[in-house]
Design an enzyme around this catalytic site. Structure first.
Site, PDB file in Angstrom:
ATOM      1  N   GLY A   1      -7.336  -8.156   1.317  1.00  0.00           N
ATOM      2  CA  GLY A   1      -6.052  -8.154   2.021  1.00  0.00           C
ATOM      3  C   GLY A   1      -5.523  -9.547   2.274  1.00  0.00           C
TER       4      GLY A   1
ATOM      5  N   GLY B   1     -12.349  -4.464   1.256  1.00  0.00           N
ATOM      6  CA  GLY B   1     -13.756  -4.041   1.343  1.00  0.00           C
ATOM      7  C   GLY B   1     -14.178  -3.237   0.131  1.00  0.00           C
TER       8      GLY B   1
ATOM      9  N   ARG C   1       0.830  -1.210   0.000  1.00  0.00           N
ATOM     10  CA  ARG C   1       0.000   0.000   0.000  1.00  0.00           C
ATOM     11  C   ARG C   1       0.865   1.261   0.000  1.00  0.00           C
ATOM     12  NH1 ARG C   1      -5.081  -1.527   3.964  1.00  0.00           N
ATOM     13  NH2 ARG C   1      -6.298  -2.500   2.316  1.00  0.00           N
TER      14      ARG C   1
ATOM     15  N   LYS D   1     -16.649 -16.103   5.845  1.00  0.00           N
ATOM     16  CA  LYS D   1     -18.111 -16.064   5.932  1.00  0.00           C
ATOM     17  C   LYS D   1     -18.813 -15.839   4.602  1.00  0.00           C
ATOM     18  CE  LYS D   1     -18.450 -14.510  10.649  1.00  0.00           C
ATOM     19  NZ  LYS D   1     -18.588 -13.338  11.481  1.00  0.00           N
TER      20      LYS D   1
HETATM   21  P1  AMP Z   1     -12.440 -13.155   4.927  1.00  0.00           P
HETATM   22  O1  AMP Z   1     -12.008 -11.989   5.769  1.00  0.00           O
HETATM   23  O2  AMP Z   1     -13.892 -13.420   4.977  1.00  0.00           O
HETATM   24  O3  AMP Z   1     -11.867 -13.106   3.515  1.00  0.00           O
HETATM   25  O4  AMP Z   1     -11.802 -14.430   5.617  1.00  0.00           O
HETATM   26  C1  AMP Z   1     -10.420 -14.628   5.741  1.00  0.00           C
HETATM   27  C2  AMP Z   1     -10.209 -15.534   6.922  1.00  0.00           C
HETATM   28  O5  AMP Z   1     -10.935 -16.728   6.714  1.00  0.00           O
HETATM   29  C3  AMP Z   1      -8.784 -15.932   7.155  1.00  0.00           C
HETATM   30  O6  AMP Z   1      -8.343 -15.332   8.348  1.00  0.00           O
HETATM   31  C4  AMP Z   1      -8.841 -17.439   7.270  1.00  0.00           C
HETATM   32  O7  AMP Z   1      -8.096 -17.938   8.370  1.00  0.00           O
HETATM   33  C5  AMP Z   1     -10.299 -17.719   7.511  1.00  0.00           C
HETATM   34  N1  AMP Z   1     -10.710 -19.046   7.060  1.00  0.00           N
HETATM   35  C6  AMP Z   1     -10.549 -19.598   5.854  1.00  0.00           C
HETATM   36  N2  AMP Z   1     -11.004 -20.855   5.839  1.00  0.00           N
HETATM   37  C7  AMP Z   1     -11.467 -21.138   7.082  1.00  0.00           C
HETATM   38  C8  AMP Z   1     -12.055 -22.272   7.694  1.00  0.00           C
HETATM   39  N3  AMP Z   1     -12.236 -23.415   7.002  1.00  0.00           N
HETATM   40  N4  AMP Z   1     -12.419 -22.197   8.982  1.00  0.00           N
HETATM   41  C9  AMP Z   1     -12.220 -21.055   9.671  1.00  0.00           C
HETATM   42  N5  AMP Z   1     -11.677 -19.928   9.161  1.00  0.00           N
HETATM   43  C10 AMP Z   1     -11.297 -19.979   7.865  1.00  0.00           C
END
Ligand code: AMP
Length: 397
Positions: A355, A378, A35, A202
């Site tokens: 990120g 975001g 960045r 999520k």
């Molecule tokens: P996001 O911010 O929604 O893109 O999610 C990124 C995060 O998802 C990272 O910190 C990963 O550790 C977490 N993540 C990915 N796969 C899994 C999983 N199977 N169970 C729990 N956390 C996860």
């Protein structure tokens, strides 16, 4: 949207809103300076035109009015100095719009760079307070927004401040222009087959983007924690894996919409499971249909990686947002690293957003092989959702 090149900035005092919200380790060392490097083009452009340059950014979420050192932009100033290779020092103000910042701003000479302290030390920043914006604006002649990663937030330095300048005195910097052009052009006319790879924790955070993408893509690959909501919606036992039970119907609707539109929808066929959410927990590979009721899936398995590689084989455009597993822990990083290698090694136009995803590509050593790595998570997601970004709207207002 005007860009910095459209303005007459020579010899002026220019404010550049940057996004210096960079990751740091426990010792406060910057672990990824993309960045900061992203902001160099606009800064150099101003310095070449003998401007006085004032840079501002937020860094994480300090409590307003509490100047905690861990939120200071001091490490950013040191890195910026190294990257810009300036003979003179870059000055860091002790405050944002206080006595020190104003004194240092008025003492600037041509070619000097001043960095204001973390914008979020002032509560007016997140409140989009016009008076705070006026204080910032009083120090400069020209407003440049180069903070793509912050454009989805209507904060004072992004929104209220931009509106205080007319179109001859405000514009987008090079980084912001590049990010917006890339997303808009690629998404408006993607070369097909267009594959979206979506992962991360999520479904809820990415549901709208996923819905919008179904109108554009030929294939969707789902990985990461969000895959389990889709697997559960199909009736699989997912044990203690991450799940959003209130979104099971939504997940079904997305899969039905994909089928109706002829979009191929791929979920992991196997997973790396562990009995606990722990870095060094025991783990094993299992087919997605055999997750024990008291274990959880923390990465995609080798068969999924192989399947996804096949799916990507004929792609001409690939959009990737979200890791395939808990990539922060080596034991559960393989699915994400292999995905990064497969995307980087393809002949497609590849766009990496978010990120965490950029972090995976960096860890995998693949950043240079990607066509475009966005600096805004975001903000890029909001663009995919078809939402207007406050920072971009303010530049057009
Ligand atoms: P996001 O911010 O929604 O893109 O999610 C990124 C995060 O998802 C990272 O910190 C990963 O550790 C977490 N993540 C990915 N796969 C899994 C999983 N199977 N169970 C729990 N956390 C996860």
């Amino acid at each position: 949207m005007r860009t910095i090149k459209d303005l007459d900035i020579a010899g002026k005092t220019v404010f550049i809103r940057c996004d210096f919200n960079v990751p740091k380790d426990e010792q406060g060392n910057i672990t990824d300076d993309r960045r900061i490097r992203g902001a160099l083009a606009s800064i150099r452009y101003c310095l070449d035109r003998e401007c006085r340059v004032i840079l501002a950014s937020h860094y994480e979420r300090p409590t307003p009015n509490v100047y905690e050192e861990k939120y200071s932009l001091a490490p950013v100033v040191t890195r910026l100095h190294t990257l810009l290779k300036l003979a003179s020092d870059i000055v860091l103000a002790k405050d944002v719009v206080g006595e020190d910042a104003k004194a240092k701003a008025s003492a600037l000479k041509k070619g000097d760079v001043l960095v204001l302290e973390n914008l979020r030390y002032e509560e007016g920043e997140t409140k989009n307070d016009v008076n705070f914006a006026k204080e910032l604006a009083s120090m400069v002649d020209i407003y440049i927004n180069d903070a793509f990663g912050a454009c989805h937030r209507a904060h004072a330095s992004i929104d209220a401040m931009a509106k205080l300048f007319d179109s001859e005195h405000r514009a987008a910097g090079f980084l912001l222009t590049k990010e917006v052009n890339f997303f808009e052009k690629t998404l408006a006319n993607p070369i097909k087959p267009f594959v979206a790879v979506i992962g991360g924790s999520k479904v809820s955070g990415k549901l709208e983007a996923l819905r919008q993408l179904l109108d554009k893509v030929d294939k969707v690959i789902i990985g990461g924690g969000m895959a389990f909501t889709f697997l559960k919606a199909q009736g699989y036992e997912i044990g203690n894996s991450l799940v959003e039970n209130d979104l099971l119907d939504e997940a079904r609707t997305v899969m039905i919409k994909a089928r109706k539109k002829g979009v191929k929808f791929y979920l992991p066929v196997d997973v790396v499971v562990a009995p606990k959410f722990e870095e060094y927990s025991t783990s094993k590979y299992l087919p997605s249909q055999e997750i024990p009721s008291d274990w959880m899936g923390l990465d995609i398995g080798p068969a999924s990686s192989r399947l996804f590689r096949e799916v990507l084989y004929d792609a001409q455009t690939i959009l990737w947002n979200g890791p395939m597993g808990v990539y922060e822990w080596d034991r559960f990083a393989k699915g994400s690293l292999l995905m990064s290698h497969d995307i980087a090694g393809s002949h497609a136009t590849t766009i990496v957003g978010g990120g965490d995803t950029a972090d995976v590509a960096q860890k995998a050593g693949d950043v240079d092989e990607m066509t475009f790595v966005s600096t805004g998570g975001g903000a890029s997601l909001n663009l995919l959702e078809g939402k207007a970004l406050p920072g971009i709207e303010a530049l057009k207002a």
